[in-house]
Design a protein around this motif. Structure first.
Motif, PDB file in Angstrom:
ATOM      1  N   SER A 552       0.798  -1.227   0.000  1.00 59.01           N
ATOM      2  CA  SER A 552       0.000   0.000   0.000  1.00 59.01           C
ATOM      3  C   SER A 552       0.831   1.278   0.000  1.00 59.01           C
ATOM      4  O   SER A 552       0.282   2.360   0.205  1.00 59.01           O
ATOM      5  CB  SER A 552      -0.932   0.007   1.219  1.00 59.01           C
ATOM      6  OG  SER A 552      -0.203  -0.156   2.416  1.00 59.01           O
ATOM      7  N   ARG A 553       2.133   1.166  -0.239  1.00 56.88           N
ATOM      8  CA  ARG A 553       2.971   2.368  -0.231  1.00 56.88           C
ATOM      9  C   ARG A 553       4.039   2.250  -1.317  1.00 56.88           C
ATOM     10  O   ARG A 553       4.756   1.253  -1.398  1.00 56.88           O
ATOM     11  CB  ARG A 553       3.622   2.549   1.133  1.00 56.88           C
ATOM     12  CG  ARG A 553       4.470   3.816   1.281  1.00 56.88           C
ATOM     13  CD  ARG A 553       4.935   3.979   2.721  1.00 56.88           C
ATOM     14  NE  ARG A 553       3.813   4.250   3.613  1.00 56.88           N
ATOM     15  CZ  ARG A 553       3.744   5.303   4.431  1.00 56.88           C
ATOM     16  NH1 ARG A 553       4.724   6.193   4.446  1.00 56.88           N
ATOM     17  NH2 ARG A 553       2.708   5.460   5.221  1.00 56.88           N
ATOM     18  N   VAL A 554       4.141   3.290  -2.151  1.00 56.61           N
ATOM     19  CA  VAL A 554       5.161   3.365  -3.206  1.00 56.61           C
ATOM     20  C   VAL A 554       5.972   4.628  -2.978  1.00 56.61           C
ATOM     21  O   VAL A 554       5.415   5.712  -2.793  1.00 56.61           O
ATOM     22  CB  VAL A 554       4.523   3.387  -4.607  1.00 56.61           C
ATOM     23  CG1 VAL A 554       5.581   3.601  -5.679  1.00 56.61           C
ATOM     24  CG2 VAL A 554       3.763   2.084  -4.866  1.00 56.61           C
ATOM     25  N   ILE A 555       7.293   4.493  -3.005  1.00 55.03           N
ATOM     26  CA  ILE A 555       8.194   5.604  -2.727  1.00 55.03           C
ATOM     27  C   ILE A 555       9.085   5.812  -3.947  1.00 55.03           C
ATOM     28  O   ILE A 555       9.722   4.863  -4.429  1.00 55.03           O
ATOM     29  CB  ILE A 555       9.058   5.314  -1.494  1.00 55.03           C
ATOM     30  CG1 ILE A 555       8.162   4.996  -0.295  1.00 55.03           C
ATOM     31  CG2 ILE A 555       9.978   6.490  -1.180  1.00 55.03           C
ATOM     32  CD1 ILE A 555       8.894   4.356   0.865  1.00 55.03           C
ATOM     33  N   ALA A 567       3.317   7.590  -2.624  1.00 57.49           N
ATOM     34  CA  ALA A 567       1.918   7.295  -2.936  1.00 57.49           C
ATOM     35  C   ALA A 567       1.404   6.279  -1.922  1.00 57.49           C
ATOM     36  O   ALA A 567       2.034   5.242  -1.705  1.00 57.49           O
ATOM     37  CB  ALA A 567       1.784   6.754  -4.351  1.00 57.49           C
ATOM     38  N   LEU A 568       0.284   6.596  -1.295  1.00 54.12           N
ATOM     39  CA  LEU A 568      -0.339   5.710  -0.315  1.00 54.12           C
ATOM     40  C   LEU A 568      -1.686   5.251  -0.858  1.00 54.12           C
ATOM     41  O   LEU A 568      -2.441   6.058  -1.418  1.00 54.12           O
ATOM     42  CB  LEU A 568      -0.531   6.428   1.019  1.00 54.12           C
ATOM     43  CG  LEU A 568       0.743   6.971   1.667  1.00 54.12           C
ATOM     44  CD1 LEU A 568       0.866   8.458   1.380  1.00 54.12           C
ATOM     45  CD2 LEU A 568       0.746   6.715   3.153  1.00 54.12           C
ATOM     46  N   PHE A 569      -1.999   3.985  -0.673  1.00 51.23           N
ATOM     47  CA  PHE A 569      -3.185   3.403  -1.288  1.00 51.23           C
ATOM     48  C   PHE A 569      -4.042   2.680  -0.252  1.00 51.23           C
ATOM     49  O   PHE A 569      -3.537   2.119   0.717  1.00 51.23           O
ATOM     50  CB  PHE A 569      -2.781   2.406  -2.377  1.00 51.23           C
ATOM     51  CG  PHE A 569      -1.959   2.996  -3.482  1.00 51.23           C
ATOM     52  CD1 PHE A 569      -2.569   3.617  -4.564  1.00 51.23           C
ATOM     53  CD2 PHE A 569      -0.571   2.948  -3.437  1.00 51.23           C
ATOM     54  CE1 PHE A 569      -1.814   4.166  -5.582  1.00 51.23           C
ATOM     55  CE2 PHE A 569       0.193   3.487  -4.448  1.00 51.23           C
ATOM     56  CZ  PHE A 569      -0.424   4.106  -5.525  1.00 51.23           C
ATOM     57  N   ASN A 570      -5.330   2.692  -0.509  1.00 50.13           N
ATOM     58  CA  ASN A 570      -6.279   1.874   0.239  1.00 50.13           C
ATOM     59  C   ASN A 570      -6.859   0.859  -0.743  1.00 50.13           C
ATOM     60  O   ASN A 570      -7.798   1.151  -1.479  1.00 50.13           O
ATOM     61  CB  ASN A 570      -7.394   2.739   0.834  1.00 50.13           C
ATOM     62  CG  ASN A 570      -8.523   1.891   1.419  1.00 50.13           C
ATOM     63  OD1 ASN A 570      -8.300   0.752   1.833  1.00 50.13           O
ATOM     64  ND2 ASN A 570      -9.728   2.445   1.428  1.00 50.13           N
ATOM     65  N   TRP A 571      -6.296  -0.338  -0.765  1.00 50.32           N
ATOM     66  CA  TRP A 571      -6.762  -1.350  -1.712  1.00 50.32           C
ATOM     67  C   TRP A 571      -7.939  -2.146  -1.165  1.00 50.32           C
ATOM     68  O   TRP A 571      -8.450  -3.040  -1.839  1.00 50.32           O
ATOM     69  CB  TRP A 571      -5.613  -2.304  -2.070  1.00 50.32           C
ATOM     70  CG  TRP A 571      -4.436  -1.638  -2.715  1.00 50.32           C
ATOM     71  CD1 TRP A 571      -3.143  -1.678  -2.299  1.00 50.32           C
ATOM     72  CD2 TRP A 571      -4.432  -0.838  -3.900  1.00 50.32           C
ATOM     73  NE1 TRP A 571      -2.332  -0.955  -3.144  1.00 50.32           N
ATOM     74  CE2 TRP A 571      -3.090  -0.426  -4.141  1.00 50.32           C
ATOM     75  CE3 TRP A 571      -5.424  -0.413  -4.795  1.00 50.32           C
ATOM     76  CZ2 TRP A 571      -2.722   0.375  -5.216  1.00 50.32           C
ATOM     77  CZ3 TRP A 571      -5.058   0.388  -5.875  1.00 50.32           C
ATOM     78  CH2 TRP A 571      -3.733   0.765  -6.077  1.00 50.32           C
ATOM     79  N   SER A 572      -8.382  -1.843   0.049  1.00 53.33           N
ATOM     80  CA  SER A 572      -9.495  -2.585   0.636  1.00 53.33           C
ATOM     81  C   SER A 572     -10.824  -2.113   0.052  1.00 53.33           C
ATOM     82  O   SER A 572     -10.891  -1.094  -0.645  1.00 53.33           O
ATOM     83  CB  SER A 572      -9.500  -2.400   2.153  1.00 53.33           C
ATOM     84  OG  SER A 572      -9.940  -1.095   2.495  1.00 53.33           O
ATOM     85  N   ASP A 573     -11.870  -2.847   0.369  1.00 46.99           N
ATOM     86  CA  ASP A 573     -13.206  -2.530  -0.138  1.00 46.99           C
ATOM     87  C   ASP A 573     -13.981  -1.591   0.781  1.00 46.99           C
ATOM     88  O   ASP A 573     -15.160  -1.322   0.541  1.00 46.99           O
ATOM     89  CB  ASP A 573     -14.007  -3.824  -0.337  1.00 46.99           C
ATOM     90  CG  ASP A 573     -13.394  -4.723  -1.394  1.00 46.99           C
ATOM     91  OD1 ASP A 573     -12.719  -4.199  -2.301  1.00 46.99           O
ATOM     92  OD2 ASP A 573     -13.575  -5.953  -1.296  1.00 46.99           O
ATOM     93  N   GLY A 618      -8.709   3.800  -3.222  1.00 46.60           N
ATOM     94  CA  GLY A 618      -8.296   5.183  -3.453  1.00 46.60           C
ATOM     95  C   GLY A 618      -6.833   5.399  -3.125  1.00 46.60           C
ATOM     96  O   GLY A 618      -6.126   4.513  -2.637  1.00 46.60           O
ATOM     97  N   ALA A 619      -6.337   6.630  -3.388  1.00 41.19           N
ATOM     98  CA  ALA A 619      -4.924   6.942  -3.225  1.00 41.19           C
ATOM     99  C   ALA A 619      -4.736   8.362  -2.731  1.00 41.19           C
ATOM    100  O   ALA A 619      -5.618   9.220  -2.876  1.00 41.19           O
ATOM    101  CB  ALA A 619      -4.185   6.759  -4.549  1.00 41.19           C
ATOM    102  N   ALA A 620      -3.577   8.605  -2.133  1.00 42.16           N
ATOM    103  CA  ALA A 620      -3.084   9.942  -1.821  1.00 42.16           C
ATOM    104  C   ALA A 620      -1.618   9.979  -2.224  1.00 42.16           C
ATOM    105  O   ALA A 620      -0.924   8.955  -2.153  1.00 42.16           O
ATOM    106  CB  ALA A 620      -3.237  10.257  -0.338  1.00 42.16           C
ATOM    107  N   LEU A 639       1.573  14.406 -11.247  1.00 41.42           N
ATOM    108  CA  LEU A 639       1.072  13.757 -10.036  1.00 41.42           C
ATOM    109  C   LEU A 639       2.170  13.599  -8.993  1.00 41.42           C
ATOM    110  O   LEU A 639       1.898  13.594  -7.790  1.00 41.42           O
ATOM    111  CB  LEU A 639       0.489  12.386 -10.375  1.00 41.42           C
ATOM    112  CG  LEU A 639      -0.824  12.376 -11.165  1.00 41.42           C
ATOM    113  CD1 LEU A 639      -1.231  10.951 -11.500  1.00 41.42           C
ATOM    114  CD2 LEU A 639      -1.931  13.072 -10.396  1.00 41.42           C
ATOM    115  N   THR A 640       3.420  13.445  -9.430  1.00 38.52           N
ATOM    116  CA  THR A 640       4.517  13.309  -8.479  1.00 38.52           C
ATOM    117  C   THR A 640       4.900  14.644  -7.856  1.00 38.52           C
ATOM    118  O   THR A 640       5.565  14.683  -6.826  1.00 38.52           O
ATOM    119  CB  THR A 640       5.759  12.722  -9.160  1.00 38.52           C
ATOM    120  OG1 THR A 640       6.200  13.625 -10.178  1.00 38.52           O
ATOM    121  CG2 THR A 640       5.459  11.357  -9.759  1.00 38.52           C
ATOM    122  N   GLY A 641       4.500  15.767  -8.483  1.00 38.23           N
ATOM    123  CA  GLY A 641       4.898  17.083  -8.019  1.00 38.23           C
ATOM    124  C   GLY A 641       6.258  17.501  -8.504  1.00 38.23           C
ATOM    125  O   GLY A 641       6.702  18.616  -8.255  1.00 38.23           O
TER     126      GLY A 641
END
Length: 672
Positions: A552-555, A567-573, A618-620, A639-641
């Protein structure tokens, strides 16, 4: 007794008992012995002659040499390192899939990916493996608490290696590292050195896999272009109903839009049948005219084909039944044998071409020459490539499956030439290193998140996401990763959060970035999302590979200034709250608090610690910026800034002077 140590990894080999032990500083992790088998079952004729140990890339490699100890020729079978393990009920196993679409990820012991349907099994599985749902192809990893083992074979140009894992809720009972020699003929007294087996018991899983991938890439001369392609593909809107008019409509839209992409690729639908690649379907008249229009408009012409896969109704199948990989046949039988089952798709049985047959090689040359030289396509997406590696009988009876497969790709590459970009898909993974510029590393995406009841290899955004994360370490080590196409149109079944999350994943992991909607159906906000995912970052680290099925985290280092973007993700339902702490990615003690850039909104946000509730899937995206006066904080165009559009930035007498190409960027003017 032979011993070799690299950091905490210790390997010993007893030449008398053929026992191999792999340990770390806490004790033994794997203990077992070597078995050498003959195809006919008379295993006494096959013997282990030697095992040499050496250090490589912070791990230890073991090269096993086997020998025909008899006075007669022998056909060699499987050579197996058979280990008992110290990994118990809390362990997790990294299982790597056989080909591009095969499920890959880290699972608790005892868990399996869903079984493939009989129609799909020949496509997704290594059919030569005895228990595919318990198999990890080419490499694997075991994790429990702070103990790790990463293992893999380092060369894959001849044999389709695998790891067979016997695990249940109580732990991993055995791990077998198997090199199948597929009946390789050894003369009396002849010896054969196997591909090196590499092990690491010191580093956490991702670091171990990255080191292993580096070794394989170096040995097999990986092709890694400097930049990842971007572009448009026809498949996910038109599927097989695409026409020449559809391509031209989107080409005109793309030119008017002005998005900076490289490729326009025509997918399945331009030909009459799988195998009959030069027989043009209704809706297309002249492929060279279409390619010329794409090129004239300023894009690279791309074309999809599955060069080794032939459907039962194709003219090629009827005209040349002797060109296929076949089931075992009686040498005295008349006519060609029964083609090996290559799976079932779109109402038709499909079969694999025998790429060792001289006439097939000639046909491949003619086909590729037509596509590249006559039609003018210089970007080829080659699909369903596993078909050339199906187990069975071939014209060249001495060729292994992977030798035959690689011969086919090498023929294509030779005819295409160095200027043609080759993207593989549906391909045996490790045996493809050195042959492709880019490779699909997951299942097809889809205009829906998932289809309940289907296996993890089937089209679904969820499945594409999983493999994009769990095979990220292959990017820029074996090739450029291709996560498959972005779909951002509002008319699909994907939610806005899912479209946004996949865009963030593509942008931060840095692979091939292609979208596949009809451009007229993409709303302005969705166009903006696509624009901001280009260009992607160069590379990234996926955190949590050893603990999560869906990390859930990509750096990544954002383009331009190498500031850390996360990038932080919520892969849950269900909705879930994620937490970002800028100090986890910056050194403390620099004086001022870091500034946080929100990549999705393209604005500054209050930090340095942020908690945000994300919708399902979703993602942040946040960048932690250690800014001094005059430094770039973020570029709203990405998106990366990150930004490489600012060539100068100076603050003098209260005035910022900057050279910027495009829309506005944000600088810090005063830290007080």
């Amino acid at each position: 007794m032979k011993k070799r140590r690299a950091d905490a990894t210790a390997v010993t080999y007893d030449p008398t008992s053929h026992e191999v032990t792999i340990a770390d500083d806490a004790g033994n992790l794997l203990v077992g012995a070597l078995d050498a088998a003959a195809v006919d079952g008379d295993n006494e004729r096959m013997q282990v002659a030697d095992v040499s140990l050496s250090t490589e890339a912070g791990g230890v490699e073991a090269i096993c040499t086997v020998e025909n100890a008899s006075n007669e020729p022998v056909r060699a079978g499987d050579i197996t390192f058979r280990f008992e393990t110290a990994f118990s009920a809390d362990a997790r196993v990294y299982r790597h899939g056989y080909q591009s679409w095969s499920s890959t990820g880290t699972l608790p012991v005892g868990e399996r990916f869903p079984t493939e349907s009989p129609d799909n099994a020949p496509m997704m599985n290594d059919l030569a493996a005895s228990t595919d749902d318990r198999t990890s192809s080419y490499l694997t990893g075991l994790v429990e608490d702070d103990r790790y083992v990463t293992a893999g074979f380092l060369e894959h140009d001849r044999y389709c290696t695998r790891f067979e894992i016997d695990d249940d809720d109580s732990g991993v009972a055995t791990l077998r590292a198997v090199c199948p020699l597929e009946g390789t003929r050894l003369a009396p007294g002849e010896q054969l050195a196997l591909p090196p087996l590499w092990v690491d018991a010191d580093r956490e899983l991702r670091e171990g896999l990255a080191a292993l991938a580096d070794c394989v890439g170096e040995r097999m001369n990986a092709r890694v272009p400097e930049t990842s392609p971007t572009g448009w593909c026809s498949w996910y809107h038109y599927f097989t109903d695409v026409t020449e008019a559809d391509v031209r409509e989107n080409l005109a839209e793309l030119r008017e839009w002005g998005i900076p992409v490289d490729v326009v690729q025509i997918d399945d639908g331009y030909m009459e049948a799988f195998g009959d690649w030069r027989s043009i379907a209704d809706g297309f008249e002249d492929m060279s005219d279409v390619a010329d229009d794409i090129s004239t408009t300023g894009y690279r012409p791309g074309l999809w084909l599955a060069p080794f896969y032939v459907e039962a109704g194709a003219d090629l199948h009827a005209d040349h039944p002797e060109w296929f990989i076949t089931e075992p046949t009686d040498a005295a039988a008349d006519g060609p044998g029964t083609p090996v089952d290559g799976g079932f798709r779109a109402g038709s049985s499909l079969y694999g071409l025998d790429t060792t047959h001289p006439e097939v090689v000639d046909w491949l040359r003619e086909t590729v020459s037509t596509v590249v030289d006559d039609w003018g396509f210089t970007y080829l997406k080659l699909d369903f490539l596993f078909a050339a590696a199906l187990p069975g009988e071939r014209y060249d009876a001495e060729a292994t499956r992977m030798e035959a497969y690689r011969r086919g790709i090498e023929t294509i590459a030779e005819v295409a030439g160095d200027d043609v970009f080759l993207l593989g898909s549906g391909a045996p993974m490790a045996p493809s290193v050195g042959l492709f510029d880019a490779m699909r590393i997951g299942p097809d995406t889809d205009p829906t998140w998932e289809t309940p009841g289907e296996s993890g290899s089937q089209p679904a955004l969820k499945n594409a996401v999983r493999n994009t994360l769990t095979r990220n370490y292959l990017h820029r080590r074996w090739w450029l990763n291709d996560p498959d196409c972005q779909l951002v149109r509002d008319t699909s079944d994907l939610t806005g959060a899912e479209r946004e999350a996949f865009a963030a994943l593509v942008a931060t992991t840095g692979g091939v970035n292609v979208f596949s909607d009809r451009l007229a159906e993409i709303a302005p906000a969705s166009r903006r999302l696509l624009e901001r995912s280009i260009p992607p970052a160069s590379d990234a680290e996926v955190a949590g590979l050893d603990a999560e099925r869906f990390p859930s985290r990509v750096i990544c280092d954002r383009p331009g200034d190498e500031t850390t973007t996360v990038a932080l993700f919520n892969w849950s339902d269900e909705p879930s709250t994620v937490r970002f702490d800028a100090y986890e990615h910056l050194e403390r003690g620099s004086g001022a608090d870091p500034i946080v850039w929100d990549g999705l909104s393209g604005t500054l946000v209050d930090g340095p610690v942020i908690e945000r509730k994300l919708p399902p899937h979703g993602a942040a995206v946040f960048a932690a910026v250690p800014a001094d006066t005059g430094d770039l904080l973020g570029d709203a165009a990405t998106l990366t800034g990150g930004s490489d559009r600012t060539t100068t930035a100076t603050l003098r007498d209260g005035t910022l002077e900057a050279a910027v190409d495009g829309e506005s960027v944000t600088f810090v003017l005063n830290r007080e």
